[in-house]
Design a protein around this motif. Structure first.
Motif, short mmCIF file in Angstrom:
data_model
loop_
_atom_site.label_atom_id
_atom_site.label_comp_id
_atom_site.label_asym_id
_atom_site.label_seq_id
_atom_site.Cartn_x
_atom_site.Cartn_y
_atom_site.Cartn_z
N HIS A 11 -16.90 -5.93 -9.35
CA HIS A 11 -16.36 -6.84 -8.34
C HIS A 11 -16.65 -8.25 -8.52
O HIS A 11 -15.79 -8.98 -8.44
CB HIS A 11 -16.54 -6.22 -6.88
CG HIS A 11 -15.61 -5.72 -6.04
ND1 HIS A 11 -15.41 -6.35 -4.91
CD2 HIS A 11 -14.54 -4.97 -6.48
CE1 HIS A 11 -14.18 -5.84 -4.28
NE2 HIS A 11 -13.76 -5.06 -5.10
N PHE A 63 -13.19 -11.87 -3.50
CA PHE A 63 -13.33 -10.61 -3.04
C PHE A 63 -14.92 -10.36 -2.51
O PHE A 63 -15.75 -10.65 -3.00
CB PHE A 63 -13.00 -9.36 -3.83
CG PHE A 63 -11.60 -9.46 -3.96
CD1 PHE A 63 -10.54 -8.65 -3.38
CD2 PHE A 63 -10.93 -10.00 -5.24
CE1 PHE A 63 -9.38 -8.64 -3.46
CE2 PHE A 63 -9.78 -10.09 -5.56
CZ PHE A 63 -8.89 -9.26 -4.75
N TRP A 79 -13.55 -3.50 1.03
CA TRP A 79 -13.67 -4.93 0.58
C TRP A 79 -12.62 -5.90 1.63
O TRP A 79 -11.69 -5.45 2.29
CB TRP A 79 -13.33 -5.21 -0.61
CG TRP A 79 -11.97 -4.56 -0.98
CD1 TRP A 79 -11.92 -3.46 -1.60
CD2 TRP A 79 -10.66 -4.99 -1.14
NE1 TRP A 79 -10.74 -3.02 -2.10
CE2 TRP A 79 -9.82 -4.07 -1.54
CE3 TRP A 79 -10.13 -6.14 -0.54
CZ2 TRP A 79 -8.60 -4.29 -1.57
CZ3 TRP A 79 -8.93 -6.45 -0.70
CH2 TRP A 79 -7.91 -5.44 -1.32
N GLY A 81 -10.55 -9.45 0.94
CA GLY A 81 -9.93 -10.35 0.03
C GLY A 81 -9.50 -11.49 0.75
O GLY A 81 -8.97 -11.40 1.66
#
Length: 137
Positions: A11, A63, A79, A81
């Motif tokens: 990530h 993110f 998550w 974004g």
């Protein structure tokens, strides 16, 4: 390194820092990616092309990990974004609007490397925040 640490590294380095070229240390050569109901694609290059649609349209796209859980060879990542649509997105002109979406990624790992990444997020919500109708995909 735990599987959660490997996924967080993915990530951080791939999605946020956009370092696609040095992933062989933690991503399998047989890496497979699928998003929502799209067909699966193989390899980091196809993943980079998919992400470039969003990373080009939202040049400041980042993110944030909201929650992560590991169970055996699987890591679940919830998550957020966010970014500003300051460039063309899927053939549409920029709206200059800020968008924030949430999604879930499921990562399957094998021998310390990510072999599968499945992502689900609400594309309709993203286009509503942009104030446009979704393009025909």
């Amino acid at each position: 390194m735990s599987y959660k640490e490997i996924v967080q590294r993915f990530h951080d380095e791939v999605l946020n820092e956009r370092k696609y070229e040095n992933t062989s240390e933690f991503v399998s050569p047989q890496f497979v990616f699928c998003s929502n109901n799209s067909p699966a694609s193989e390899g980091m290059e196809s993943f980079r092309k998919y992400m470039s649609v969003f990373q080009d349209g939202f040049p400041d796209l980042t993110f944030e990990t909201l929650h992560m859980a590991e169970e055996g060879d699987v890591v679940y990542l919830y998550w957020k974004g966010s970014g500003n649509n300051t460039a063309s997105l899927m053939g549409m002109p920029p709206t200059n609007k800020y968008v924030e979406i949430q999604g879930i990624s499921l990562f399957e790992l094998d021998q310390g490397k990510i072999k599968m990444n499945r992502v689900v997020f609400n594309t309709v919500d993203m286009f509503q925040q942009l104030g446009v109708n979704p393009p025909q995909l």
